[in-house]
Design a protein around this motif. Structure first.
Motif, PDB file in Angstrom:
ATOM      1  N   LEU B 173       1.104  -1.000   0.209  1.00 15.40           N
ATOM      2  CA  LEU B 173      -0.073  -0.192   0.002  1.00 15.40           C
ATOM      3  C   LEU B 173       0.872   0.914  -0.155  1.00 15.40           C
ATOM      4  CD1 LEU B 173      -3.007  -0.988   2.126  1.00 15.40           C
ATOM      5  CD2 LEU B 173      -2.459  -1.619   0.387  1.00 15.40           C
ATOM      6  N   ARG B 177       2.639  -0.353   4.119  1.00  8.04           N
ATOM      7  CA  ARG B 177       1.198  -2.101   4.449  1.00  8.04           C
ATOM      8  C   ARG B 177       2.219  -2.769   3.742  1.00  8.04           C
ATOM      9  NH1 ARG B 177      -3.478  -0.278   7.396  1.00  8.04           N
ATOM     10  NH2 ARG B 177      -3.424   1.050   5.607  1.00  8.04           N
ATOM     11  N   THR B 204      -3.118   1.769  -9.064  1.00  6.00           N
ATOM     12  CA  THR B 204      -3.511   3.760  -8.247  1.00  6.00           C
ATOM     13  C   THR B 204      -3.532   3.083  -6.922  1.00  6.00           C
ATOM     14  OG1 THR B 204      -5.563   2.997  -8.913  1.00  6.00           O
ATOM     15  CG2 THR B 204      -4.624   4.582 -10.811  1.00  6.00           C
ATOM     16  N   LEU B 205      -3.968   2.133  -6.479  1.00  2.30           N
ATOM     17  CA  LEU B 205      -4.106   1.784  -4.692  1.00  2.30           C
ATOM     18  C   LEU B 205      -3.404   1.383  -4.165  1.00  2.30           C
ATOM     19  CD1 LEU B 205      -7.898   0.398  -5.496  1.00  2.30           C
ATOM     20  CD2 LEU B 205      -7.511   3.046  -4.719  1.00  2.30           C
ATOM     21  N   ALA B 441     -13.101   7.920  -4.032  1.00  4.32           N
ATOM     22  CA  ALA B 441     -13.369   8.083  -2.244  1.00  4.32           C
ATOM     23  C   ALA B 441     -12.676   6.750  -1.551  1.00  4.32           C
ATOM     24  CB  ALA B 441     -14.862   8.187  -1.666  1.00  4.32           C
ATOM     25  N   ILE B 442     -12.672   5.487  -2.254  1.00  4.53           N
ATOM     26  CA  ILE B 442     -12.148   4.427  -1.931  1.00  4.53           C
ATOM     27  C   ILE B 442     -10.252   5.073  -2.339  1.00  4.53           C
ATOM     28  CG2 ILE B 442     -11.525   2.440  -2.530  1.00  4.53           C
ATOM     29  CD1 ILE B 442     -14.262   2.188  -2.661  1.00  4.53           C
ATOM     30  N   LYS B 443     -10.017   5.831  -3.812  1.00  5.28           N
ATOM     31  CA  LYS B 443      -8.856   6.113  -3.422  1.00  5.28           C
ATOM     32  C   LYS B 443      -8.288   6.677  -2.699  1.00  5.28           C
ATOM     33  CE  LYS B 443      -4.973   7.683  -6.521  1.00  5.28           C
ATOM     34  NZ  LYS B 443      -3.504   6.506  -6.653  1.00  5.28           N
ATOM     35  N   THR B 445      -8.575   6.960   0.113  1.00  7.01           N
ATOM     36  CA  THR B 445      -8.614   6.354   1.620  1.00  7.01           C
ATOM     37  C   THR B 445      -7.602   5.584   1.567  1.00  7.01           C
ATOM     38  OG1 THR B 445     -11.071   6.398   1.899  1.00  7.01           O
ATOM     39  CG2 THR B 445     -10.159   4.763   3.092  1.00  7.01           C
ATOM     40  N   LEU B 446      -7.264   5.541   0.508  1.00  5.01           N
ATOM     41  CA  LEU B 446      -5.747   4.222   0.644  1.00  5.01           C
ATOM     42  C   LEU B 446      -4.471   4.761  -0.185  1.00  5.01           C
ATOM     43  CD1 LEU B 446      -7.668   0.424  -0.660  1.00  5.01           C
ATOM     44  CD2 LEU B 446      -7.130   1.421   1.275  1.00  5.01           C
TER      45      LEU B 446
END
Lengths: 463, 463
Positions: B173, B177, B204-205, B441-443, B445-446
């Protein structure tokens, strides 16, 4: 998180959204929606609402989110891990009145449905098109519930789980947005796969309000076979051999000697007291089917099967499979006054013999009644343990915890198909490590007030 | 977002992490990693690093994140939409030196690999086990790149895309992590499906550092067929009929008359100037194969095929397929000094005739050279348009935009298998609506600092 109560004013506002006739606060109705088919203790919601459209679902969520009221989605209540129990009360959001078949796309082998329809009802409708939706968890589970739990069942070995049989969904989010995820195109590489993020999220990230499913052509040539073995080890070796043979069974199920005896006595099926495999084969031609059944017989003979029987007769096949299909209900009926503790671990097929051997060893050590029944072709096994007292329950829970740890250590999972629900949350940290934090971060992003099915999946969230 | 530059101090710290011999700032090396095989303009990174382990990947990300330096993951550079072009400079993170086969789990039909291995190299190794990894995008793409782009190719119609052929991954990540997602158990319903969230996310994630893939048994009985039709409409109707027949082709490819002529002249393949289907069939028995080929011939005859040829001869089949496999490279060679604008739309199969008809109509209207080649069995079509000048490029882009809109309006997608990369971001809002905000939003967040492959997928993010 402190939630707000469902006051009479909230009930009135919900009535405005979905219609007075589509909600209830009657105790009998709340009780009906307080438990699933599992052994988990019931808990009542404060109001049951039955929205009629995706837009109404979204509006209910928007209201609940603004008021901090928990919402627990409900399919038809056949789940097996307490997944739809409204642990924190609040709104029980039933999809039971959204059961329309919106469109059959026969040329595309697809159908678009509302979430409340039962998969058996759907397949009855699809039969006239020569098509069917393959995942079959046994009970007449709703499509929405199957997708939310990523249900699987006996045909997964060939056709995949629910996640493999869905292309597009509409999903209502906690904040009242209504989005479309996935595509009716079978191929799509256009950004993040939100479809599979919502599938299996057990209603904790959003509520599925519509789904386009993949279908298969009804097979004309079907055969069934039943093979009994002297030992569990032989039966399990046969599973590995059949999986490796390229025969591609449509079902490959395992029951142990105790379970075989139970089914024989309850249903009059011709089973002996031996570890037994149930198999189904689908073929494009009758010759191919005969060849498949002959090859399976040979494999089973090589592993010293004590009994082998194959049939292409439809009535005989159905009777055989009825016993397997109804096995959970049959098990429940065998122990009046008792509950059934049910496990659901799954491992890579090469580890199946070791897993089953371990379970047998635990059964012997603990001297408890423990039945084995599983989707062996997928490496999935259910232990069934009848219990009555708190002490017996505690012993079942302890045994199940040992089996779960063993499966996880064999590169497997705590749950192959029942979902995490209430019972498996405590195993998630060991299974996922830091990936569990990523799941939690996504939950926080999509449902910051934790209104959606709270108390499920995440260990620290258990209320 | 303002990014930091890769200073000599940063280079030194990277050298400490991966070893001096595993990084380069040489212009020639930066140039080699500045473009993929697409028409998109090259852009150089500031340093290329070749980590040796997942832990090193994670450490590079941790450092880059703390310094706000962009990181663009790189497989082998065969992608077709600018996916790995380091648009904002920074670190080009090449997985080319992580290409070990970690373990073949033959009994499980699985293999665990590092991301840098080419799928052809992997399959050469797996042949001795009688197993193969099915997705085949043509070029010797790396497994990591295929997973990151959800690559597909000619065998998707039977075996699925990359997303359908992966079980577990290790992913580094942005914050350093290193997590494990998915399970080696083929069944898992244990929380959110992070596996499929990372597959197709184009780096991208997170960065895939290891993957366990699903394998299939090598088929002994393979046949090929080639059918030419008077009109595109007939050819496309044949595709729909073959898909609906239950024949389950392993490949079902379409080329238009212009492309058929090009392949004949370039490769000496026996093709006429007609819309043509290439097909492959895999069967468990030689009889079943013969029956399949006979049934296909009948379907094609019913649709007035002007030419039909089937073969079970391996050499002949390979020669036929070589032309199809190498078609992109052949197309590029046909137009020296020109570039090839490449489309990748996909629709439900029932909409394929309308889509192809529309493209033909656009070609006629615009009087441009436009070749059609596609994975017809999946509803996926690539338009190829040679261009040289800026004005020609603008015209190609305009035509492609019209085709994309048409495909989207037919319940399809802007990209079936090449990914969003640079060229498709502008189509994502129309395709996903508010679901694009959920992706964003997920992008966030991560990867809150947007260091991972910035400038891809999201329209407002184009630098």
């Amino acid at each position: 998180m402190t939630y707000a109560a469902v006051t009479s004013e909230v009930v009135a506002r919900l009535g405005t959204l979905v219609g007075e006739e589509n909600l209830s606060t009657a105790q009998a109705v709340l009780d009906l929606h307080a438990h699933d088919q599992s052994f988990h203790a019931p808990h009542r919601g404060e109001v049951v609402v039955w929205p009629q459209t995706g837009e109404q679902v979204a509006e209910v969520l928007r209201l609940a989110n603004s008021l901090l009221i928990p919402v627990t989605p409900w399919g038809v209540g056949t789940s097996l891990e307490g997944n739809p129990i409204p642990l924190h009360g609040g709104i029980l959001l039933s999809l039971e009145r959204m059961k329309r078949i919106i469109e059959v796309h026969a040329d595309d082998f697809q159908v678009t449905v509302e979430p409340g329809i039962g998969h058996k009802d759907l397949n009855a409708h699809l039969a006239r098109f020569g098509l069917f939706f393959a995942p079959d968890p046994g009970a007449n589970a709703s499509i929405g519930g199957m997708l939310a739990n990523n249900a699987a069942g006996i045909r997964t070995v060939r056709y995949g789980a629910s996640k493999d049989n869905v292309l597009q969904m509409r999903v209502a989010l906690a904040d009242g947005r209504l989005i479309r995820v996935g595509s009716r195109s079978v191929k799509q590489s256009a950004g993040y796969d939100l479809l599979h993020l919502f599938v299996g999220s057990e209603g904790t990230l959003g509520v599925i309000t519509e789904a386009t499913l993949k279908l298969h052509a009804v097979t004309e040539y079907m055969g069934a076979a039943l093979a009994a073995f002297q030992t569990v080890a032989d039966a399990v070796q046969a599973v590995v051999a059949i999986r490796g043979s390229g025969l591609d069974p449509a079902a490959l199920e395992f029951i142990d000697a105790a379970h075989a005896a139970m089914l024989r006595e309850a249903e009059g099926v011709n089973l002996t007291d031996h570890p037994t495999l149930f198999m189904e084969f689908h073929a494009a031609h009758t010759d191919a089917l005969a060849m498949n059944l002959a090859m399976v017989q040979e494999i089973c003979a090589d592993l010293d099967a004590v009994h082998f029987h194959a049939t292409t007769d439809a009535a005989e096949r159905r009777k055989l499979w009825h016993a397997r299909h109804a096995s959970y209900e049959i098990s429940v009926r065998q122990f009046p006054g008792k509950k059934l503790y049910l496990g659901d671990v799954s491992v890579p097929i090469s580890a199946y013999p070791e897993l089953i051997g371990y379970i047998e060893q635990v059964r012997e050590e603990c001297a408890v009644p423990l039945y084995l029944i599983g989707h062996a072709g997928d490496g999935n096994i259910h232990v069934e343990m009848p219990y009555e007292t708190d002490a017996e329950y505690a012993r079942c829970a302890d045994i199940n915890a040992r089996i779960v740890r063993k499966a996880q250590d064999l590169n497997g999972t705590a749950t192959g198909e029942h979902g995490v629900g209430l019972g498996k949350a405590k195993y998630m940290r060991y299974e996922h490590g830091e990936a569990l934090d990523v799941m939690q971060a996504i939950k926080q992003t999509l449902d910051p007030n934790n209104i959606l099915n709270p108390g499920k999946i995440f260990p620290h969230d258990i209320g």
